[in-house]
Design an enzyme around this catalytic site. Structure first.
Site, PDB file in Angstrom:
ATOM      1  CG  ASN A  72      -1.701   1.267   1.391  1.00 29.06           C
ATOM      2  OD1 ASN A  72      -1.841   2.031   0.435  1.00 29.06           O
ATOM      3  ND2 ASN A  72      -2.216   1.514   2.587  1.00 29.06           N
ATOM      4  CE  LYS A  96       0.230   3.564   4.742  1.00 26.68           C
ATOM      5  NZ  LYS A  96       0.050   3.782   6.139  1.00 26.68           N
ATOM      6  CG  HIS A 139      -5.788   2.090   5.077  1.00 27.53           C
ATOM      7  ND1 HIS A 139      -5.376   3.011   6.006  1.00 27.53           N
ATOM      8  CD2 HIS A 139      -4.751   1.236   4.908  1.00 27.53           C
ATOM      9  CE1 HIS A 139      -4.142   2.726   6.388  1.00 27.53           C
ATOM     10  NE2 HIS A 139      -3.739   1.651   5.734  1.00 27.53           N
ATOM     11  CD  GLU A 141      -2.977   5.684   6.566  1.00 27.20           C
ATOM     12  OE1 GLU A 141      -2.926   5.730   5.321  1.00 27.20           O
ATOM     13  OE2 GLU A 141      -2.073   5.184   7.259  1.00 27.20           O
ATOM     14  CD  GLU A 146      -3.640  -2.377   7.261  1.00 28.34           C
ATOM     15  OE1 GLU A 146      -2.544  -2.653   6.773  1.00 28.34           O
ATOM     16  OE2 GLU A 146      -4.237  -1.319   7.027  1.00 28.34           O
ATOM     17  N   GLY A 180       2.366   2.397  10.688  1.00 31.01           N
ATOM     18  CA  GLY A 180       3.329   3.486  10.497  1.00 31.01           C
ATOM     19  C   GLY A 180       3.993   3.934  11.784  1.00 31.01           C
ATOM     20  CB  SER A 207       5.156  -1.575  12.080  1.00 33.34           C
ATOM     21  OG  SER A 207       4.693  -0.250  12.270  1.00 33.34           O
TER      22      SER A 207
HETATM   23  C1  PEP Z   1      -0.831   0.243   6.023  1.00 32.34           C
HETATM   24  O1  PEP Z   1      -0.988   1.432   5.918  1.00 32.34           O
HETATM   25  O2  PEP Z   1      -1.633  -0.527   5.463  1.00 32.34           O
HETATM   26  C2  PEP Z   1       0.305  -0.254   6.792  1.00 32.34           C
HETATM   27  C3  PEP Z   1       0.283  -1.466   7.248  1.00 32.34           C
HETATM   28  O3  PEP Z   1       1.326   0.651   7.005  1.00 32.34           O
HETATM   29  P1  PEP Z   1       2.761   0.337   7.684  1.00 32.34           P
HETATM   30  O4  PEP Z   1       3.254  -0.976   7.100  1.00 32.34           O
HETATM   31  O5  PEP Z   1       3.636   1.491   7.272  1.00 32.34           O
HETATM   32  O6  PEP Z   1       2.534   0.245   9.144  1.00 32.34           O
END
Ligand code: PEP
Length: 252
Positions: free
Chosen positions: A9, A11, A97, A99, A169, A175, A215
């Site tokens: 992803n 983003k 997501h 976000e 998630e 992040g 992460s």
């Molecule tokens: C995500 O935004 O789907 C995600 C898992 O981000 P990160 O791997 O940077 O934590």
């Protein structure tokens, strides 16, 4: 048998030329790698879909949009619909997501509509769910996950369900560098599989791919992916460098 999937992803990162270079690097690495044990997908900004599609072998690297509209066409300035996404040759869309839910107020009802339109357009859906730290500390993880999944997805038929991939998630791990432990993640993944079994039966649940996101990186992916109910990852930050992303792809 369910598929293992590692999906990136990106983003809101990379310009189109940078994205094309990154996609080329991933495509080449996948083509040259031996014995990859998962499907690979990259999730890219809308602006990149057409150009990226031209430099990947879609049979080896799937292509996802990171969102789609809750309408198919019309006077919705700035929106991009599921049929538009599908017309680029993309075969997946990431929906729900945290976000999008958090910053753009996407509700369960809106996501239900987006899921329907995406499936109608022939896209597979990577549907995200996850709790905040506050919700985890209040002991509400299962309630949150159950509500997010059941309110936006459990109206689907079994046939439609075969085009759904779930991504768990935890918001506090996205992040932040703070990964859920493999045991914490497995506990929620097993819970999700149980929910799917209650709704669609054990066979469908066993065939459902459930990804972990938050992460995830080459160093922690092997332990996470070794858990019985973790079928791969949705990768944010670490999907922006081909070498890191491939380190996760080859973690199975
Ligand atoms: C995500 O935004 O789907 C995600 C898992 O981000 P990160 O791997 O940077 O934590």
């Amino acid at each position: 048998m369910r598929k293992n999937i590692v999906a990136g992803n990106w983003k809101m990162n990379t310009t189109v030329p940078e994205g094309v270079e990154l996609a080329k690097a991933v495509n080449e690495a996948v083509a040259n790698a031996n014995g990859i044990k998962c499907d690979v997908v990259i999730g890219v900004p809308f602006t990149h879909l057409t150009a990226v599609k031209q430099v990947i072998d879609i049979n080896k690297v799937g292509l996802a949009a990171e969102n789609c509209a809750d309408h198919n066409s019309g006077a919705y300035t700035g929106e991009v619909s599921a049929p538009m996404v599908a017309s680029t040759g993309a075969n997946y869309v990431i929906l729900g997501h945290s976000e999008r839910r958090g910053y753009y107020n996407e509700t369960a009802q809106m996501l239900k509509t987006k899921v329907d339109l995406a499936l109608e357009a022939g896209l597979k859906v990577i549907f995200c769910c996850g709790e905040s730290l506050e919700e985890r500390e209040a002991g509400k993880v299962e309630d949150i996950i159950k509500a997010e999944i059941s309110e936006s997805l459990f109206h689907l038929t079994t046939e439609q369900w075969s085009n759904i991939v779930i991504a768990y998630e935890p918001i506090w791990a996205i992040g932040t560098g703070k990964t859920a432990t493999s045991d914490q993640a497995e506990e929620v993944h097993a819970f999700i599989r149980g929910l799917v079994a209650q709704q669609y039966g054990q066979q469908v649940a066993d065939d459902t791919t459930i990804l972990y996101g938050g992460s995830c990186k080459p160093s922690n992916a092997p332990e996470l992916f070794a858990k019985p109910d973790i079928d791969g990852g949705l990768i944010g930050g670490a999907s922006l460098k081909a070498a890191d992303f491939m380190g996760i792809v080859t973690a199975f």
